[in-house]
Enzyme design. Structure first.
Site, PDB file in Angstrom:
ATOM      1  N   THR A   1       1.090  -5.179   5.473  1.00  0.00           N
ATOM      2  CA  THR A   1       2.175  -5.538   4.532  1.00  0.00           C
ATOM      3  C   THR A   1       1.658  -6.425   3.403  1.00  0.00           C
ATOM      4  O   THR A   1       2.218  -6.412   2.305  1.00  0.00           O
ATOM      5  CB  THR A   1       3.378  -6.207   5.241  1.00  0.00           C
ATOM      6  OG1 THR A   1       2.981  -7.452   5.811  1.00  0.00           O
ATOM      7  CG2 THR A   1       3.974  -5.308   6.302  1.00  0.00           C
TER       8      THR A   1
ATOM      9  N   ILE B   1       6.831  -6.882   0.420  1.00  0.00           N
ATOM     10  CA  ILE B   1       8.200  -6.563   0.869  1.00  0.00           C
ATOM     11  C   ILE B   1       8.018  -5.922   2.246  1.00  0.00           C
ATOM     12  O   ILE B   1       8.157  -4.701   2.429  1.00  0.00           O
ATOM     13  CB  ILE B   1       8.914  -5.657  -0.166  1.00  0.00           C
ATOM     14  CG1 ILE B   1       8.934  -6.369  -1.521  1.00  0.00           C
ATOM     15  CG2 ILE B   1      10.349  -5.325   0.245  1.00  0.00           C
ATOM     16  CD1 ILE B   1       9.715  -7.709  -1.541  1.00  0.00           C
ATOM     17  N   HIS B   2       7.669  -6.805   3.203  1.00  0.00           N
ATOM     18  CA  HIS B   2       7.198  -6.398   4.537  1.00  0.00           C
ATOM     19  C   HIS B   2       8.069  -5.311   5.171  1.00  0.00           C
ATOM     20  O   HIS B   2       7.569  -4.296   5.674  1.00  0.00           O
ATOM     21  CB  HIS B   2       7.211  -7.600   5.485  1.00  0.00           C
ATOM     22  CG  HIS B   2       6.534  -8.822   4.972  1.00  0.00           C
ATOM     23  ND1 HIS B   2       5.198  -9.075   5.149  1.00  0.00           N
ATOM     24  CD2 HIS B   2       7.022  -9.899   4.295  1.00  0.00           C
ATOM     25  CE1 HIS B   2       4.886 -10.246   4.630  1.00  0.00           C
ATOM     26  NE2 HIS B   2       5.973 -10.769   4.087  1.00  0.00           N
ATOM     27  N   ASP B   3       9.398  -5.567   5.183  1.00  0.00           N
ATOM     28  CA  ASP B   3      10.280  -4.744   6.019  1.00  0.00           C
ATOM     29  C   ASP B   3      10.460  -3.337   5.451  1.00  0.00           C
ATOM     30  O   ASP B   3      10.564  -2.361   6.213  1.00  0.00           O
ATOM     31  CB  ASP B   3      11.638  -5.441   6.183  1.00  0.00           C
ATOM     32  CG  ASP B   3      11.497  -6.774   6.909  1.00  0.00           C
ATOM     33  OD1 ASP B   3      10.424  -7.023   7.496  1.00  0.00           O
ATOM     34  OD2 ASP B   3      12.463  -7.559   6.882  1.00  0.00           O
TER      35      ASP B   3
ATOM     36  N   ALA C   1       7.541  -1.276   6.485  1.00  0.00           N
ATOM     37  CA  ALA C   1       7.655  -0.743   7.850  1.00  0.00           C
ATOM     38  C   ALA C   1       8.521   0.520   7.879  1.00  0.00           C
ATOM     39  O   ALA C   1       8.239   1.465   8.624  1.00  0.00           O
ATOM     40  CB  ALA C   1       8.236  -1.808   8.778  1.00  0.00           C
TER      41      ALA C   1
END
Ligand code: BDR
Ligand code: CA
Length: 315
Positions: A194, A239-241, A244
């Site tokens: 990420t 924008i890690h999420d 995912a």
């Protein structure tokens, strides 16, 4: 909408909005078939994360239920990330009046029921793993009923809350330990990847030029995240999420490999670390090794960023 609707993965998103969680909701709704949203205490308290999930669904006019989940970690004291996400979780973004309400206050039951009733369901958990651990306690066969389990959390090489622990695992390490021990294999979209998918001024401009209610909302969220990152000397924001989510909807854009991973619970300085064994398999004693998981290392960052922006421009 992504071209082949029939092949879009069916997703339940377990989240704690949170700036990047809100963008993840938009991303999952556009590139996947978003079957439901569950909320968890994390970045801010459960009342705020639930409100923010409902508001995001409302802004994007999504036909999706939101189920409220755990209000505190299993054992650990309650911590938050309000310093990054703002006191109420969506920064200083101007929000409309909320017209929706949660469908239930039992996220774990919704996860178990949906895993039974929807074929090939992908559970994407992008907050602390409290709800997922509680769902596993309720239905030990939960993992086998799912088509996939992907988490944003952890990392093989370093943390963001401590030198070795990432926020989602650190915020409820006992829950994470249950999930890593009992729900193998999961896909770990951690900081290793990420931190390579960074959005900046260019993406804010793209979102502003699209000038739709959703793209303006996403631009405001991203701008707030970017401003916080700049306080830490970074020029762009992970924008890690949403990353995912794209790892589930567009897996070919990511590089991954399988390794034993365990969550450290007792170390004086290492609590919340995802201890990842990258030795060659022949060097690892299978009898004592923790379960193996898919560790995501790298991505075609440009393509992932474009898909995240596209979701907010076209939803
Ligand atoms: C994770 O922590 C939270 O603050 C973000 O929403 C993301 O899920 C990154 O470490
Ligand atoms: Ca999150």
């Amino acid at each position: 909408m992504t071209s082949d609707t029939a092949r879009r993965p069916r997703i339940v998103l377990d989240c704690d909005p949170g700036l990047d969680d809100a963008i993840a909701i938009l991303t999952a709704a556009h590139h996947g078939d978003l079957v439901g949203i569950t909320t968890v205490n994390g970045n801010v308290g459960i009342e705020h994360t639930t409100h923010n999930a409902l508001i995001t669904a409302q802004v994007a006019d999504l036909d999706v239920e939101v189920h409220r989940g755990a209000a505190r970690p299993l054992i650990a004291p309650t911590m938050d990330a309000a310093r990054i996400h703002g006191a109420t979780g969506l920064g200083d973004v101007a929000l409309p009046q909320l017209r929706r309400s949660a469908a239930s206050d039992d996220a774990a039951a919704f996860l178990c029921d949906t895993a039974r009733s929807v074929d090939d369901l992908h559970l994407v958990a992008v907050g602390p793993l409290t709800n997922v651990a509680l769902a596993l306690r309720r239905d030990p066969d939960l993992r086998s009923r799912l088509g996939g389990l992907t988490i944003m959390g952890g990392g093989a090489h370093g943390g963001n809350v401590t030198s070795v622990a990432e926020f989602n695992v650190w915020a409820d390490p006992e829950a994470a330990a249950i999930v890593f021990r009992e729900a193998a294999p999961l896909t770990m979209v951690g900081l290793d990847v990420t931190h390579k998918v960074l959005l900046g001024d260019r993406e804010v401009s793209q979102l502003r030029s699209a000038d739709t209610p959703v793209s303006r909302f996403a631009a405001d969220l991203l701008q707030y995240a970017l401003d916080r990152c700049r306080e830490f000397g970074l020029e762009a924001a992970p924008i890690h999420d949403a990353t995912a989510v794209i790892a589930v909807t567009h897996p070919h854009l990511f590089a991954r490999s399988s390794h034993p991973v365990a969550v450290e619970l007792h170390g004086e300085r290492t609590r919340g670390m995802t201890v990842t064994d990258v030795r060659p398999p022949a060097a690892i004693a299978a009898e004592t090794a923790p379960p193996s998981h898919e560790v995501v290392w790298d991505a075609n960052a440009r393509a992932v960023i474009d898909l995240i922006v596209e979701a907010s421009v076209n939803t």
